[in-house]
Design an enzyme around this catalytic site. Structure first.
Site, short mmCIF file in Angstrom:
data_model
loop_
_atom_site.label_atom_id
_atom_site.label_comp_id
_atom_site.label_asym_id
_atom_site.label_seq_id
_atom_site.Cartn_x
_atom_site.Cartn_y
_atom_site.Cartn_z
N CYS A 34 0.84 -1.21 0.00
CA CYS A 34 0.00 0.00 0.00
C CYS A 34 0.87 1.26 0.00
O CYS A 34 0.43 2.33 -0.41
CB CYS A 34 -0.96 0.02 1.19
SG CYS A 34 -0.25 0.61 2.74
N CYS A 116 -5.77 -1.83 4.27
CA CYS A 116 -5.04 -0.95 3.34
C CYS A 116 -4.82 -1.60 1.98
O CYS A 116 -4.32 -0.95 1.06
CB CYS A 116 -3.69 -0.56 3.96
SG CYS A 116 -2.59 -1.99 4.21
N HIS A 168 10.02 -8.86 19.42
CA HIS A 168 8.71 -9.47 19.69
C HIS A 168 8.58 -10.87 19.09
O HIS A 168 7.62 -11.58 19.40
CB HIS A 168 7.57 -8.60 19.13
CG HIS A 168 7.49 -7.24 19.75
ND1 HIS A 168 7.40 -7.06 21.10
CD2 HIS A 168 7.50 -6.00 19.20
CE1 HIS A 168 7.36 -5.75 21.37
NE2 HIS A 168 7.43 -5.09 20.23
N1 6DK Z 1 0.80 -0.45 16.33
C1 6DK Z 1 8.67 -2.33 18.45
O1 6DK Z 1 8.89 -0.95 18.51
C2 6DK Z 1 7.35 -2.68 17.81
O2 6DK Z 1 8.76 -2.81 19.77
C3 6DK Z 1 6.15 -2.08 18.45
C4 6DK Z 1 4.88 -2.66 17.87
C5 6DK Z 1 3.64 -1.95 18.37
C6 6DK Z 1 2.41 -2.60 17.84
C7 6DK Z 1 1.16 -1.88 18.28
C8 6DK Z 1 1.11 -0.50 17.67
C9 6DK Z 1 0.70 0.65 15.51
C10 6DK Z 1 0.78 1.95 15.97
C11 6DK Z 1 0.63 3.02 15.09
C12 6DK Z 1 0.40 2.79 13.75
C13 6DK Z 1 0.35 1.48 13.28
C14 6DK Z 1 0.50 0.42 14.16
F1 6DK Z 1 9.63 -4.25 17.54
C15 6DK Z 1 9.80 -2.94 17.62
F2 6DK Z 1 9.82 -2.42 16.43
F3 6DK Z 1 10.96 -2.72 18.20
O3 6DK Z 1 1.36 0.47 18.35
ZN ZN Z 2 9.17 -0.64 20.45
#
Ligand code: 6DK
Ligand code: ZN
Length: 398
Positions: A34, A116, A168
């Site tokens: 997308c 998307c 993760h």
């Molecule tokens: N999703 C991380 O930084 C990854 O630890 C974090 C993952 C967060 C998933 C939930 C979330 C979004 C927020 C905004 C827009 C789209 C999706 F793994 C690492 F990258 F390090 O906040």
């Molecule tokens: Zn993070």
């Protein structure tokens, strides 16, 4: 000892080992079809802007740049199942070469169609049919090589400028933008290929490193310390409670510094400095690791919206944490990028960390933050983890 061969792209005339850097354009191609960066914050611009900053400040030129390579299936399988390694390590264009019978062992993992228009493991973790698999394997290969070359003394320390991130990723679960747990795989290969006895994995990404915790939960030779926003399980991924402290022989070798209390006030340097002084450094020094691997996400930095962090840790504080970790394990420290989404902020933080790795004087933490008393919620969080870990670590007693 180090195997022979010209693994370093650029060999320095001086015999003094320097900081290793790993980066490759292949990791820029992993993107949702997308093409909308606003809905997919883990985008190529993150790596591009950090690399541009390191180039324009002359820092790349002062480092040894490692030749990037893709991790092998065998390497991926040190932390992931054969089915997981095969599924996410193979581009869809190469699917016909894949042994489909192996995939039947994978529990219900299928790709989904996203709103998307793209494809993903879930709405966060987008999958590009051509470019995700090689990018994810290069991210692992870069991290592994920096860790092994730091161990053998080829380089003094290192920073893997990589994506997609890894902390993760669980043995059979891709999630949270992550497919393969690069830092965990590097730790496992240090154990198996180099007979490294004690490894510290420190995770300062604002999100809990659930994959890393799970992989080493019963292993006393890998101490995992994560400092993250927890909010009593209401912040992604929800795990990382301080009472999760390891199992069996690994009991006491998993330390969760879990901030709760939301964003009033947003946490900053004062809280991270207090955590380092009262928990991280005492435990790390008592453990006395042979090498330190850092899951170095910069999403606790100032500039991140409430949903992606909401804290305000300064670049100087990331440099300070790097410098502190260089005091243990004879300076053998390898950083691997995890999260971090605000481009100016992650460039400042990454630049500061590379300067510290190179031995430059760190920037000064603001006097206000140095003098500030950590907020009440943070003090309570630290007391909680100290109360739980005190039976495992002499340094925390009384
Ligand atoms: N999703 C991380 O930084 C990854 O630890 C974090 C993952 C967060 C998933 C939930 C979330 C979004 C927020 C905004 C827009 C789209 C999706 F793994 C690492 F990258 F390090 O906040
Ligand atoms: Zn993070």
């Amino acid at each position: 000892g180090a195997p022979g061969g010209p693994t370093l792209t650029k060999r320095r005339a001086s015999s003094t080992p320097t900081t290793g850097l790993a980066f490759d354009n292949q990791m820029l191609k992993h993107a949702c079809i997308c093409g909308n960066n606003a809905i997919h914050p883990e985008h190529a611009g993150r790596l591009q802007s950090i690399w541009a900053r390191l180039l324009e400040t002359g820092l790349v030129q002062r480092c040894d740049r490692l030749r990037p390579r893709k991790a092998t299936p065998q390497e991926l399988q040190t932390c992931h199942s054969e089915a997981h390694a095969l599924l996410y390590g193979t581009s869809s264009i190469n699917r016909h070469k894949m042994d489909m019978s192996k995939l039947s062992t994978l529990p219900v993992t299928t790709f989904v169609r996203l709103p998307c228009g793209g494809i993903g493991v879930d709405s966060d973790t987008t999958w590009n049919e051509i470019y995700t698999a090689p990018a994810a394997r290069v991210a692992v290969g870069c991290t592994v090589d920096l860790a092994c070359r730091t161990w053998t003394g080829d380089i003094r320390n290192g920073f893997a400028i990589v994506r997609p991130p890894g902390h993760h990723a669980e043995p059979e679960q891709a999630m949270g933008f992550c497919f393969f747990n690069s830092v965990a795989i590097a730790a496992r290969l240090l154990q198996t290929e180099h007979r490294v006895h004690k490894i510290l994995i420190f995770d300062w990404d604002v999100h809990h490193g659930n994959g890393t915790q799970q992989i080493f939960y019963d292993d006393p030779r890998v101490l995992v310390i994560s400092i993250h926003r927890h909010d009593d399980g209401n912040f992604f991924p929800g795990t990382g409670n301080p009472d999760e402290c390891g199992s069996g022989p690994g009991m006491g070798f998993n330390v969760n510094i879990a901030w709760s209390g939301g964003l009033n006030p947003p946490l900053g340097d004062a809280e991270y400095l207090a955590a380092f002084r009262s928990v991280v450094m005492p435990i790390a020094m008592e453990f006395s690791p042979d090498i330190v691997l850092v899951s170095a996400g910069f999403d606790a930095a100032e500039g991140h919206s409430a949903n992606l962090g909401g804290y305000r840790v300064s670049p100087a504080c990331f440099g300070y944490m790097t410098r502190q970790l260089m005091q243990i394990a004879r300076g053998r420290v390898v950083l691997a990028l995890e999260g971090g989404y605000d481009l100016p902020s992650i460039c400042d933080s990454a630049e500061e960390c590379v300067r510290v790795l190179l031995g430059d004087n760190p920037s000064l933490i603001s006097p206000t933050e140095l003098a500030r008393t950590p907020c009440t919620n943070a003090v309570a969080s630290l007391q909680k983890v100290i109360g739980i870990q005190t039976m495992h670590w002499h340094c925390l007693q009384e």
